[in-house]
Scaffold this motif. Structure first.
Motif, PDB file in Angstrom:
ATOM      1  N   PRO A 265       0.829  -1.215   0.000  1.00 27.52           N
ATOM      2  CA  PRO A 265       0.000   0.000   0.000  1.00 27.52           C
ATOM      3  C   PRO A 265       0.860   1.262   0.000  1.00 27.52           C
ATOM      4  CG  PRO A 265       0.079  -0.947   2.202  1.00 27.52           C
ATOM      5  CD  PRO A 265       0.797  -1.914   1.298  1.00 27.52           C
ATOM      6  N   LEU A 270      -2.537   5.355   2.908  1.00 28.52           N
ATOM      7  CA  LEU A 270      -2.736   5.003   4.318  1.00 28.52           C
ATOM      8  C   LEU A 270      -2.925   6.250   5.169  1.00 28.52           C
ATOM      9  CD1 LEU A 270      -0.144   2.103   4.802  1.00 28.52           C
ATOM     10  CD2 LEU A 270      -2.553   1.978   4.125  1.00 28.52           C
ATOM     11  N   PRO A 334      -1.715  -4.388   2.641  1.00 30.53           N
ATOM     12  CA  PRO A 334      -2.880  -3.718   3.247  1.00 30.53           C
ATOM     13  C   PRO A 334      -3.352  -4.437   4.501  1.00 30.53           C
ATOM     14  CG  PRO A 334      -3.167  -3.943   0.878  1.00 30.53           C
ATOM     15  CD  PRO A 334      -1.954  -4.757   1.234  1.00 30.53           C
ATOM     16  N   GLU A 338      -4.386  -3.025   8.151  1.00 29.40           N
ATOM     17  CA  GLU A 338      -5.730  -3.300   8.653  1.00 29.40           C
ATOM     18  C   GLU A 338      -5.681  -4.008  10.007  1.00 29.40           C
ATOM     19  OE1 GLU A 338      -9.846  -5.670   7.375  1.00 29.40           O
ATOM     20  OE2 GLU A 338      -8.071  -5.773   6.107  1.00 29.40           O
TER      21      GLU A 338
END
Length: 372
Positions: A265, A270, A334, A338
Motif C-alpha cells: 500500500p 494510508l 494492506p 488493517e
C-alpha cells in the motif's frame, strides 16, 4: 497460539473477505435456513463459517495454526459436501474461495514459517480431483433421470436413519463416500493422487461387497455402482497418467514454488485513511452526546492510570504508533495495516467489556465497523 500467529490468521481472513467480496458473503455466518437446517446437520458433521472462526480467534481458542486452517478449509469442503445437486452453482464458488484461501495461507503463514510446516498442504492437483468428483456427481441415470452417484454422495448412515446397516463394517472394512473423499481433498489428508484414486475406487468396491446377494435392492445398487465406476474410470486413469508424466512433475514443482503477489500500500493512501479515521464522530444514543470517535485511541494507554490494562490486552496499539509505522514504511501489505488499526478497537472492546464500560465498547465497535 501466540499473538504473532493469531495475527497471521487474522490477515488471512481479512484478505480473503476483500479478495472474494461477492462470493464470501455465503460463508460469513452459520447455516440457519429453516428449510434445510435439519438435512444440513444430518450431512455435515462439523459446520463452520468465517464468523465462528473470527470469534474463536478473538477468544484464543485455536491451540495451533493447523486447527485454524482445518476450520477454514471446512467452510468450503462443507459447501462441496452439501451442495451436490446436478450443475450446482455453489460448487464453483467454493472452488474459487478454497483456491484463494490456499494462496493466502501460503503467503501469510507458510512462507513466514519456513522451514517449519505448520499445517497440511493440499495436493498439487486438488482442483483436478474436485473436478472429477463434480463430473461424476453430474452423471444421470438413463432409465430414471436421477443422479447415478446419489447413494454414494454421503456417508452410508445418512441413508439409513443415522446408523450403519447391520454387519456393514464387518463386511466392507473401511467405509467411504464421495463426501468423505471431498473432505479429505479439501483438508489436506491426501499425500498423493493415487490415495485419492484408491478411495474413489473403494466407494464402488464397498457397494459390491455389501450387496453381494441377488436381491432386488442389491441389483439396484450394483447397477448404479457400476455406472459410477464407468464414469470415474477414465478420469481417474487420466489423473494417474498425468501424475506420472513430466507435466505432472512440472505441476508439482510449480505448486510448491507458487507464491501470490500482494501490492504494497502507498503511504499517501494510508495517511488519507488515518485522516478519515480521525474525522469520524460517534453519538451516544442514550446520553445524546457527540464526540470524536477516535480521540481515545490517539496515544498508548497510560498504564499508570489503568494498571491492569496489560492483564487483558496482550498487544497494545494506538493511532500514533500506526502513524509511525506508516512513516517508516513498515506496512508491506494492506492486511498488515488493517490488522494494526483493527487491533486498536479489539483491545478497546476486550478491556472495557471486562470492566463493564458499555460506552467505550459501543464506541469501539462503531469505529471498527466504520473502518471496515
Amino acid at each position: 497460539m501466540n499473538i504473532k500467529r493469531r495475527a497471521q490468521c487474522y490477515k488471512v481472513l481479512s484478505s480473503l473477505k476483500r479478495r472474494q467480496a461477492t462470493n464470501i458473503k455465503h460463508f460469513l455466518k452459520p447455516v440457519n435456513d429453516a428449510k434445510i437446517i435439519k438435512d444440513y446437520k444430518a450431512k455435515i458433521e462439523y459446520p463452520m463459517d468465517l464468523g465462528t472462526i473470527s470469534s474463536k480467534l478473538d477468544k484464543n481458542q485455536y491451540p495451533s495454526i493447523a486447527h485454524f486452517v482445518l476450520d477454514l478449509r471446512r467452510v468450503f469442503s462443507n459447501c462441496f459436501q452439501y451442495n451436490t445437486s446436478v450443475k450446482d452453482i455453489f460448487r464453483p464458488i467454493a472452488t474459487d474461495c478454497l483456491s484463494i484461501t490456499d494462496d493466502l495461507l501460503n503467503y501469510f503463514i507458510a512462507q513466514v514459517e519456513i522451514p517449519q510446516s505448520t499445517y497440511p498442504t493440499l495436493l498439487y492437483c486438488w482442483e483436478e480431483c474436485i473436478k472429477i468428483i463434480h463430473a461424476v456427481t453430474d452423471v444421470i441415470n438413463p432409465d430414471d433421470q436421477y443422479q447415478t452417484a446419489y447413494y454414494f454422495l454421503q456417508d452410508v448412515q445418512y441413508y439409513c436413519g443415522g446408523t450403519l446397516p447391520e454387519n456393514y463394517l464387518e463386511t466392507v472394512g473401511q467405509p467411504m463416500s464421495l463426501a468423505s473423499i471431498t473432505q479429505k481433498i479439501c483438508t489436506g489428508c491426501y499425500d498423493s493422487p493415487r490415495e485419492f484414486v484408491e478411495d474413489c475406487r473403494l466407494v464402488v468396491t464397498n457397494c459390491h461387497k455389501f450387496y453381494a446377494d441377488e436381491s432386488d435392492e442389491a441389483k439396484f445398487m450394483v447397477v448404479r455402482a457400476n455406472r459410477l465406476r464407468d464414469a470415474m474410470a477414465p478420469l481417474l486413469d487420466k489423473l494417474l497418467k498425468f501424475d506420472s508424466s513430466a507435466k505432472g512433475t512440472a505441476a508439482r514443482e510449480k505448486a510448491f514454488l507458487r507464491v501470490m503477489t500482494i501490492k504494497k500500500p502507498e503511504r499517501k493512501f494510508l495517511k488519507e485513511i488515518m485522516v478519515e479515521l480521525r474525522a469520524m464522530e460517534y453519538t451516544d444514543k442514550q446520553a445524546k452526546i457527540t464526540e470524536m470517535a477516535t480521540a481515545h485511541f490517539e496515544k498508548p494507554v497510560d498504564t499508570t492510570h489503568f494498571p491492569d490494562y496489560r492483564k487483558y490486552v496482550e498487544c497494545p496499539m494506538d493511532l500514533e504508533t500506526v502513524d509511525g509505522k506508516i512513516d517508516r514504511d513498515e506496512y508491506v501489505t494492506p492486511e498488515d495495516f488493517e490488522y494494526d488499526v483493527s487491533l486498536i478497537f479489539k483491545n478497546c472492546e476486550k478491556y472495557n467489556g471486562a470492566k463493564g464500560n458499555t460506552h467505550m465498547v459501543l464506541l469501539g465497535r462503531h469505529t471498527a465497523k466504520a473502518f471496515r
